[in-house]
Structures are given as C-alpha cells and as structure tokens.
Design an enzyme around this catalytic site. Sequence first.
Site, PDB file in Angstrom:
ATOM      1  N   ASN A   1     -79.000  41.822  12.673  1.00 39.15           N
ATOM      2  CA  ASN A   1     -79.111  41.304  11.307  1.00 39.15           C
ATOM      3  C   ASN A   1     -77.714  41.321  10.679  1.00 39.15           C
ATOM      4  O   ASN A   1     -77.206  42.375  10.316  1.00 39.15           O
ATOM      5  CB  ASN A   1     -80.084  42.185  10.504  1.00 39.15           C
ATOM      6  CG  ASN A   1     -80.183  41.762   9.049  1.00 39.15           C
ATOM      7  OD1 ASN A   1     -79.679  40.701   8.661  1.00 39.15           O
ATOM      8  ND2 ASN A   1     -80.835  42.588   8.238  1.00 39.15           N
ATOM      9  N   TRP A   2     -77.126  40.141  10.556  1.00 38.16           N
ATOM     10  CA  TRP A   2     -75.735  40.064  10.065  1.00 38.16           C
ATOM     11  C   TRP A   2     -75.652  40.161   8.546  1.00 38.16           C
ATOM     12  O   TRP A   2     -74.563  40.224   7.988  1.00 38.16           O
ATOM     13  CB  TRP A   2     -75.093  38.753  10.530  1.00 38.16           C
ATOM     14  CG  TRP A   2     -74.813  38.695  11.999  1.00 38.16           C
ATOM     15  CD1 TRP A   2     -74.999  39.699  12.908  1.00 38.16           C
ATOM     16  CD2 TRP A   2     -74.295  37.589  12.745  1.00 38.16           C
ATOM     17  NE1 TRP A   2     -74.633  39.286  14.166  1.00 38.16           N
ATOM     18  CE2 TRP A   2     -74.194  37.986  14.087  1.00 38.16           C
ATOM     19  CE3 TRP A   2     -73.906  36.290  12.399  1.00 38.16           C
ATOM     20  CZ2 TRP A   2     -73.724  37.142  15.088  1.00 38.16           C
ATOM     21  CZ3 TRP A   2     -73.433  35.442  13.389  1.00 38.16           C
ATOM     22  CH2 TRP A   2     -73.341  35.868  14.728  1.00 38.16           C
ATOM     23  N   LYS A   3     -76.786  40.097   7.877  1.00 41.84           N
ATOM     24  CA  LYS A   3     -76.820  40.165   6.408  1.00 41.84           C
ATOM     25  C   LYS A   3     -75.804  39.162   5.813  1.00 41.84           C
ATOM     26  O   LYS A   3     -75.563  38.112   6.403  1.00 41.84           O
ATOM     27  CB  LYS A   3     -76.565  41.595   5.933  1.00 41.84           C
ATOM     28  CG  LYS A   3     -77.480  42.604   6.627  1.00 41.84           C
ATOM     29  CD  LYS A   3     -77.461  43.958   5.993  1.00 41.84           C
ATOM     30  CE  LYS A   3     -78.325  44.906   6.811  1.00 41.84           C
ATOM     31  NZ  LYS A   3     -78.495  46.209   6.199  1.00 41.84           N
TER      32      LYS A   3
ATOM     33  N   HIS B   1     -87.535  42.478   4.580  1.00 40.62           N
ATOM     34  CA  HIS B   1     -86.495  43.497   4.765  1.00 40.62           C
ATOM     35  C   HIS B   1     -86.391  44.330   3.485  1.00 40.62           C
ATOM     36  O   HIS B   1     -86.586  43.816   2.384  1.00 40.62           O
ATOM     37  CB  HIS B   1     -85.158  42.813   5.068  1.00 40.62           C
ATOM     38  CG  HIS B   1     -84.091  43.775   5.473  1.00 40.62           C
ATOM     39  ND1 HIS B   1     -83.368  44.501   4.551  1.00 40.62           N
ATOM     40  CD2 HIS B   1     -83.643  44.152   6.699  1.00 40.62           C
ATOM     41  CE1 HIS B   1     -82.520  45.288   5.199  1.00 40.62           C
ATOM     42  NE2 HIS B   1     -82.665  45.084   6.501  1.00 40.62           N
TER      43      HIS B   1
ATOM     44  N   GLU C   1     -88.421  50.136   9.685  1.00 39.72           N
ATOM     45  CA  GLU C   1     -87.085  50.483   9.210  1.00 39.72           C
ATOM     46  C   GLU C   1     -87.210  51.442   8.032  1.00 39.72           C
ATOM     47  O   GLU C   1     -87.389  50.985   6.881  1.00 39.72           O
ATOM     48  CB  GLU C   1     -86.343  49.232   8.748  1.00 39.72           C
ATOM     49  CG  GLU C   1     -86.091  48.238   9.857  1.00 39.72           C
ATOM     50  CD  GLU C   1     -84.850  47.406   9.581  1.00 39.72           C
ATOM     51  OE1 GLU C   1     -83.932  47.466  10.402  1.00 39.72           O
ATOM     52  OE2 GLU C   1     -84.795  46.716   8.550  1.00 39.72           O
TER      53      GLU C   1
ATOM     54  N   GLY D   1     -78.318  46.438  12.208  1.00 42.49           N
ATOM     55  CA  GLY D   1     -77.545  45.869  11.110  1.00 42.49           C
ATOM     56  C   GLY D   1     -76.052  46.019  11.373  1.00 42.49           C
ATOM     57  O   GLY D   1     -75.452  45.238  12.120  1.00 42.49           O
TER      58      GLY D   1
HETATM   59  C1  PEP Z   1     -81.020  46.667   8.681  1.00 36.76           C
HETATM   60  O1  PEP Z   1     -80.632  46.587   7.518  1.00 36.76           O
HETATM   61  O2  PEP Z   1     -81.897  45.916   9.117  1.00 36.76           O
HETATM   62  C2  PEP Z   1     -80.420  47.699   9.518  1.00 36.76           C
HETATM   63  C3  PEP Z   1     -81.121  48.151  10.505  1.00 36.76           C
HETATM   64  O3  PEP Z   1     -79.153  48.088   9.168  1.00 36.76           O
HETATM   65  P1  PEP Z   1     -78.270  49.244   9.855  1.00 36.76           P
HETATM   66  O4  PEP Z   1     -78.435  49.117  11.340  1.00 36.76           O
HETATM   67  O5  PEP Z   1     -76.893  48.971   9.396  1.00 36.76           O
HETATM   68  O6  PEP Z   1     -78.828  50.531   9.352  1.00 36.76           O
END
Ligand code: PEP
Length: 256
Positions: free
Chosen positions: A8-10, A93, A165, A235
């Site tokens: 997930n590149w956001k 999300h 998550e 992420g």
């Molecule tokens: C996310 O936001 O989906 C996520 C898993 O982020 P991170 O891996 O940076 O905690």
Amino acid sequence: MKSYIVGNWKLNFTVGEASIYLHKLQKKLPNYRDIEVVVAPSTMALQSLSLQVDRHKMKLAAQNAFYRDFGAFTGEVSFAQLRGVVDYCIIGHSERRHIFGEDDKMVQKKVAAAVRNKITPILCIGETESERAFGETADVIRDQLMGGLADVSDEDIDKVIIAYEPVWAISSTKAAKLATPDEVGEVVKLIQKTLKEIYGAKIEDKAPILFGGSVNPSNAGAYLTVPGISGLLVGGASLILSEFTDIIEIAKRVKS
Ligand code: PEP
C-alpha cells in the site's frame, strides 16, 4: 491457497517515480504462481501503470473508490471506471475510516460495488488502541466484518480478501507497537468464527486473511506462519523496493 503480498503506497510517489519502481520490481520478480504480488499506487498513476504492469507477474490495486458507478459525485473515481485498470481495491483502510470518516455502511457499499465490477475488495478491519484496552476488540472486528460483508452473497465470498490491521500497529499511528503473532492469531480465529457464522462451514479456505501493521523483512516470516494468515498488507516497507522484494522472498520460502 495462494499467498498475497500487497504493498500500500498510500500518498507517496509521483507518477514517474511509481513507474520507475514498477519497472525495477518487475525486473527483479520471478513469475511466482503461488504468490500474488500486488501494489496499490495513488489513483493518479493507475491508468499509466495498468499499461506497464505484467499481469503474469503481479497485479495493481486501487487504494479507494466510490460505490456509485457514475453521476454527480465531484472528485470521486468509481469502481466502474477502475474496471480493467486494477484487479484489487483496498476498502475500509483505517486511514479512510479515521481521517475521512468512512463508516461500516460506506464500506459495505464499496465492497458490494467492487464485487459488482469484478474488482477484488481487500476489506480492512482492525481495532484502535483504546478499543483493545477497553476489551472491545472482538466486537469491533465482528461489527466491521458483518458490516463490510453485509451485501456479499455466499457465491461471492470467495471474491473477497480480508486484511486484519490493528490500528495501533500501523507504522503511521503515533507510538505504534508491533503486534505479536499470538495477538494476530487470536483475532484471526475471531475472523474465522465470524465468517463461519455468516457463511457456514463451507467458508473454509475462501476469503484469505492478510495481516498488516509495521510489517518488514525481519517480522514478515513470523506473521506469515500464524495459522490462518494467507499474506501481508505492507505500508511503509513497500516503499523501499529491497524491503518489499525481501518480504516477497520470505513469503515464497514460507510457502515452500
Ligand atoms: C497500512 O497502512 O496498510 C500498513 C500496513 O502500514 P505499515 O506497514 O506502514 O504499518
């Protein structure tokens, strides 16, 4: 069942940077049959990356979309418009829920719209730190799951991916903590129990469950071996090509 590694590149990378990353990733990536590699770039980059992506090696996901197909919805992009451009879409999300105020009703409509448009929803669920502290984890998971899947029929449940998550474990959360594999395992059991309540025993091996929350190459193996976990939503570490490819390699090793 396949394993899924989803990046997930956001809100990161320009269209050009995304294209260079994809080029390098595809060069490094063998054609794994049992690992589904997916990246979710910003909506801006999806159209051009869809022409660049080698679908034998990997797939694209959107990070969000709107549930109505067309109409007077200024600023939105619909699942109907994304059809053929992406194979997956992240829905619900925690950043959408907590920053943009998406509730279970909105998530429900988006999941249904994704399925209707032949895009696999990656339905994200997870409790906040205070919900966990107040002993509400089971209720939150159950409500988010029941809400998100309310319009998904028995025939369509195998077209949905669930991502657990915990909000307190996401790296962008202030003072994020790592979830232990045991904590993840407990919630996976809750998810499986709730899925069985909705869809009956035949749900077994359908609706893969992913874990996400500060996953990196040093903890990916431990999360991938939690019973019931079929992959990872990554992420921060997915923005660093070497970390993302290391995680894919680890998934391959765990699989074999
Ligand atoms: C996310 O936001 O989906 C996520 C898993 O982020 P991170 O891996 O940076 O905690």
